[in-house]
Design a protein around this motif. Sequence first.
Motif, PDB file in Angstrom:
ATOM      1  N   ILE A  64      13.104   9.156  -5.903  1.00 51.06           N
ATOM      2  CA  ILE A  64      12.110  10.055  -6.479  1.00 51.06           C
ATOM      3  C   ILE A  64      11.143  10.465  -5.385  1.00 51.06           C
ATOM      4  O   ILE A  64      10.786   9.655  -4.520  1.00 51.06           O
ATOM      5  N   GLY A  65      10.736  11.728  -5.386  1.00 52.41           N
ATOM      6  CA  GLY A  65       9.843  12.190  -4.333  1.00 52.41           C
ATOM      7  C   GLY A  65       8.964  13.341  -4.772  1.00 52.41           C
ATOM      8  O   GLY A  65       9.208  13.959  -5.825  1.00 52.41           O
ATOM      9  N   ASP A  66       7.948  13.591  -3.980  1.00 54.29           N
ATOM     10  CA  ASP A  66       7.062  14.725  -4.237  1.00 54.29           C
ATOM     11  C   ASP A  66       6.625  15.319  -2.901  1.00 54.29           C
ATOM     12  O   ASP A  66       6.961  14.781  -1.835  1.00 54.29           O
ATOM     13  N   ILE A  67       5.893  16.422  -2.961  1.00 51.93           N
ATOM     14  CA  ILE A  67       5.404  17.073  -1.740  1.00 51.93           C
ATOM     15  C   ILE A  67       3.881  17.100  -1.759  1.00 51.93           C
ATOM     16  O   ILE A  67       3.254  18.086  -1.389  1.00 51.93           O
ATOM     17  N   GLY A  68       3.288  15.987  -2.203  1.00 57.15           N
ATOM     18  CA  GLY A  68       1.844  15.884  -2.237  1.00 57.15           C
ATOM     19  C   GLY A  68       1.262  15.514  -0.880  1.00 57.15           C
ATOM     20  O   GLY A  68       1.922  15.629   0.159  1.00 57.15           O
ATOM     21  N   VAL A  69       0.040  15.006  -0.887  1.00 54.94           N
ATOM     22  CA  VAL A  69      -0.674  14.722   0.369  1.00 54.94           C
ATOM     23  C   VAL A  69      -0.164  13.457   1.044  1.00 54.94           C
ATOM     24  O   VAL A  69      -0.399  13.248   2.222  1.00 54.94           O
ATOM     25  N   GLY A  70       0.519  12.592   0.301  1.00 60.96           N
ATOM     26  CA  GLY A  70       0.997  11.338   0.869  1.00 60.96           C
ATOM     27  C   GLY A  70       0.067  10.179   0.534  1.00 60.96           C
ATOM     28  O   GLY A  70      -1.143  10.351   0.366  1.00 60.96           O
ATOM     29  N   ILE A  71       0.665   8.978   0.474  1.00 61.53           N
ATOM     30  CA  ILE A  71      -0.107   7.805   0.033  1.00 61.53           C
ATOM     31  C   ILE A  71      -1.219   7.438   1.014  1.00 61.53           C
ATOM     32  O   ILE A  71      -2.377   7.272   0.613  1.00 61.53           O
ATOM     33  N   PRO A  72      -0.921   7.281   2.313  1.00 63.32           N
ATOM     34  CA  PRO A  72      -2.010   6.876   3.216  1.00 63.32           C
ATOM     35  C   PRO A  72      -3.175   7.865   3.202  1.00 63.32           C
ATOM     36  O   PRO A  72      -4.341   7.456   3.166  1.00 63.32           O
ATOM     37  N   ALA A  73      -2.857   9.138   3.200  1.00 68.45           N
ATOM     38  CA  ALA A  73      -3.918  10.149   3.204  1.00 68.45           C
ATOM     39  C   ALA A  73      -4.745  10.053   1.923  1.00 68.45           C
ATOM     40  O   ALA A  73      -5.977  10.164   1.950  1.00 68.45           O
TER      41      ALA A  73
END
Lengths: 187, 104
Positions: A64-73
């Motif tokens: 599963i994936g997305d194109i959000g800002v990312g976890i660390p950010a």
Amino acid sequence: MPVFDDIYRSLKTQGFSKDLCASLGWTLGELADNTATHAGGVPCYFMLSSTSAPASRKFLTLTIGDIGVGIPAAIRSKEKYKGLKNYEALLSAFKSNVSSWGDEHKRGKGLNDVLAISKGNGAWVRTESNNMGVFFDFRADPYTIRPRSAGTEQDGTRYCMVLIDTKLELVSKREIDGMLDNYLGQL
Amino acid sequence: MNVIKMNEFGSTLTDREDGKKAFREISGRSTFPVALDFSDVVSLGSSFGEEVILKIASLQGGGIAILNVNHVIKISITRIIEDTSIRVSFTDSSEGGKSRQGIV
């Protein structure tokens, strides 16, 4: 969600157990909810593939994936966590009560659930975000946690997880938090 | 005691906003205490569970009866109430008609 009902029907037809269906629904629901909540409502995608062999256990692989800002950010955008390094922020996101939302919202349980399901299943989960990754391997005792390079520099977050069709064991939030604290302390 | 059939909210209960809606609906039409029946519910996530189970239990003196959960949902609920003072009593029926009870 109707899509889950279709998936359960298909899995049951293939001989997967109710336990496996339940673990999948829990995992997929939490990760999809994460995307909706923390990734700014961007689209997410998921893929399922099943594997089985005669006289062998059945396996399900979920991506599963997305194109959000990312976890660390997302985690480091919060004042409380801005001093963390990116890899520390990625790992910390799996602790209970760590979230890019304020503490008053008492969020941050979803990724802890995902690790508990993986550990309780004796399987593995890999996460990539912000050009880095981590591999949690619970197939053997002791378990291992290893950094992994991301397969792409693409923004967003991607999970790949295996579920083994076996009885799920209870793993507490405290146990997962302790595991992560122990690993973070060694970095 | 009123019994709420949780499958009216779906077979996979994981979304936090859906949990908030479910709680609003349950509290709007029910007289407490209520018990939650998870027959035909396949999955329960922390996000949904916190919005429903913890909030309802808080309105009922800190206790709640949970009926007919599968093994994985029982694990989910055990994790949801971890580090809280909420008491959950699990009651379910096997195919043989026996009931098993547990209080967490």
